[in-house]
Design a protein around this motif. Sequence first.
Motif, PDB file in Angstrom:
ATOM      1  N   PRO A 153       0.800  -1.220   0.000  1.00 27.64           N
ATOM      2  CA  PRO A 153       0.000   0.000   0.000  1.00 27.64           C
ATOM      3  C   PRO A 153       0.839   1.280   0.000  1.00 27.64           C
ATOM      4  N   GLU A 154       1.913   1.280   0.760  1.00 27.67           N
ATOM      5  CA  GLU A 154       2.767   2.466   0.814  1.00 27.67           C
ATOM      6  C   GLU A 154       3.362   2.771  -0.557  1.00 27.67           C
ATOM      7  N   LEU A 155       3.783   1.730  -1.279  1.00 27.48           N
ATOM      8  CA  LEU A 155       4.362   1.927  -2.602  1.00 27.48           C
ATOM      9  C   LEU A 155       3.328   2.501  -3.566  1.00 27.48           C
ATOM     10  N   LEU A 156       2.097   1.989  -3.532  1.00 26.58           N
ATOM     11  CA  LEU A 156       1.050   2.481  -4.424  1.00 26.58           C
ATOM     12  C   LEU A 156       0.724   3.947  -4.150  1.00 26.58           C
ATOM     13  N   VAL A 157       0.580   4.289  -2.892  1.00 25.96           N
ATOM     14  CA  VAL A 157       0.227   5.668  -2.533  1.00 25.96           C
ATOM     15  C   VAL A 157       1.346   6.626  -2.916  1.00 25.96           C
ATOM     16  N   GLU A 158       2.592   6.225  -2.659  1.00 26.84           N
ATOM     17  CA  GLU A 158       3.722   7.086  -3.016  1.00 26.84           C
ATOM     18  C   GLU A 158       3.832   7.282  -4.520  1.00 26.84           C
ATOM     19  N   ALA A 159       3.364   6.302  -5.311  1.00 26.36           N
ATOM     20  CA  ALA A 159       3.402   6.406  -6.774  1.00 26.36           C
ATOM     21  C   ALA A 159       2.263   7.242  -7.330  1.00 26.36           C
ATOM     22  N   GLY A 160       1.367   7.719  -6.455  1.00 26.60           N
ATOM     23  CA  GLY A 160       0.272   8.564  -6.916  1.00 26.60           C
ATOM     24  C   GLY A 160      -0.940   7.799  -7.420  1.00 26.60           C
ATOM     25  N   VAL A 161      -1.026   6.510  -7.119  1.00 26.73           N
ATOM     26  CA  VAL A 161      -2.175   5.705  -7.541  1.00 26.73           C
ATOM     27  C   VAL A 161      -3.317   5.913  -6.550  1.00 26.73           C
ATOM     28  N   ALA A 162      -4.522   6.116  -7.064  1.00 28.09           N
ATOM     29  CA  ALA A 162      -5.700   6.224  -6.203  1.00 28.09           C
ATOM     30  C   ALA A 162      -6.056   4.833  -5.691  1.00 28.09           C
ATOM     31  N   VAL A 163      -6.060   4.662  -4.362  1.00 25.56           N
ATOM     32  CA  VAL A 163      -6.253   3.342  -3.772  1.00 25.56           C
ATOM     33  C   VAL A 163      -7.428   3.384  -2.814  1.00 25.56           C
ATOM     34  N   VAL A 164      -8.373   2.453  -3.005  1.00 29.94           N
ATOM     35  CA  VAL A 164      -9.462   2.266  -2.051  1.00 29.94           C
ATOM     36  C   VAL A 164      -9.523   0.780  -1.718  1.00 29.94           C
ATOM     37  N   ASP A 165      -9.869   0.471  -0.482  1.00 32.63           N
ATOM     38  CA  ASP A 165      -9.954  -0.930  -0.082  1.00 32.63           C
ATOM     39  C   ASP A 165     -11.223  -1.182   0.713  1.00 32.63           C
ATOM     40  N   SER A 166     -11.402  -2.433   1.143  1.00 28.53           N
ATOM     41  CA  SER A 166     -12.606  -2.865   1.873  1.00 28.53           C
ATOM     42  C   SER A 166     -13.869  -2.549   1.084  1.00 28.53           C
ATOM     43  N   ALA A 167     -13.792  -2.725  -0.230  1.00 29.82           N
ATOM     44  CA  ALA A 167     -14.951  -2.436  -1.080  1.00 29.82           C
ATOM     45  C   ALA A 167     -15.998  -3.540  -1.017  1.00 29.82           C
ATOM     46  N   GLY A 168     -15.644  -4.716  -0.511  1.00 26.37           N
ATOM     47  CA  GLY A 168     -16.587  -5.818  -0.409  1.00 26.37           C
ATOM     48  C   GLY A 168     -16.637  -6.654  -1.676  1.00 26.37           C
ATOM     49  N   SER A 169     -17.002  -7.917  -1.507  1.00 20.85           N
ATOM     50  CA  SER A 169     -17.027  -8.827  -2.649  1.00 20.85           C
ATOM     51  C   SER A 169     -18.136  -8.485  -3.640  1.00 20.85           C
ATOM     52  N   GLU A 170     -19.119  -7.664  -3.205  1.00 20.33           N
ATOM     53  CA  GLU A 170     -20.221  -7.294  -4.099  1.00 20.33           C
ATOM     54  C   GLU A 170     -19.732  -6.487  -5.299  1.00 20.33           C
TER      55      GLU A 170
END
Length: 399
Positions: free
Chosen positions: A78-95
């Motif tokens: 996660p730290e690498l993705l955020v530092e690269a400027g990628v928009a990251v969201v999690d816990s979106a659910g299996s739906e």
Amino acid sequence: MKFAVRSRPAPHLPGVHGPARVHRRTASVLGRLHAGDIAVLDHLDMDRETAQALVDAGVVGVVNASPMISGRYPNLGPELLVEAGVAVVDSAGSEVFDRVRDGAALRIDGGAVHAGDSLVADARELTADLVRSEMGDARSGLAAQLDSFTHNSTEFLRREQDLLLHGHGVPRTATEMAGRAVVVAVRSHGWEEELRGIKPFVKEQRPVLVGVDRGADALASAGHRPDVVVVTGASDDLPSAAVLRKARDVVVLVERGAPRGAIDQLERLGIRPLRFETTATTEDAALLLASAREASLIVGVGMHATLDEFLDRRRSGLASTFLTRLKVGPDLVDAAAVPRLYDGAVRPRHLVGALAAGVLALAAAISVTPVGQEWVDDVSPVVSSTTSDLIDNVRGILP
């Protein structure tokens, strides 16, 4: 056949826009990504290797059905993705997998994920501050993970004691390794730089090249032909068929008593693999193979040795990695250290330099002897006359 359409939402809406690439299995998503895509996947505790693959693919966003950081240990993805400027969201659910089709136009705005005009997931946005906070909490829980690691190590040693202690069960390859250096390449973070760094070593020492899963493709892309390829047989991890066919030995890892599924898959490609029954990870099996075949030196490309990276990359196989490193420890060198330890073989320019230095030293020694003085006296008038004539000729040419 219906193909996914790469479409984009209206650019005037806020947030990050891109076509969705959807699959529960991360490996299936990685193989289809393009720059500007949004990856929709289910990856609990994302590791740095996977995160780097997402960044390298050029994704603008990642929607994770599971938490990026569960708190069990400090994973580095996660730290690498955020530092690269990628928009990251999690816990979106299996739906989210039921609501988003592959190729659909997605928009991530904060923690909200939209497909067209519809809100398909109300997730959690990962920011740099949130990642740092959760990583700190995760590090405080490492003690429990280390207790689990101790138990797993004991179990692995019980199962694989004959392999670790005596090398029993290691297949005999057609490639001779005894007394030779062996390079074991894993496609991981930093592998390209490490391969460039050992290029003189590979060119001059001609070691045995062992590719681990997609690490065989990494060797091929760097201009090398793998001698041995070690694979698990999983289709997502297999290198290209062309690389497999060029290798002299292909070793397939299977659990004891497992069916021939992976072997049959390779035999359909015209390859006759060697069966290696072990519960070790592919990377560790390659190291044990080189050690059992009495390699004089093992150079690891793409391997990492810090505790955080061990926990991040090989959680299920941490015991295997730890005990294997103990087994091959005296013979294993990280590829990053090779350029600092190896200057290369003797080259023609080195010989010319040494010869010139020797001639100068010999001339200096002779010149201080009586015979040498006579030679100098005999040669000096000739040199002086020649120099004088040359100067007169130059003056005659000049205006």
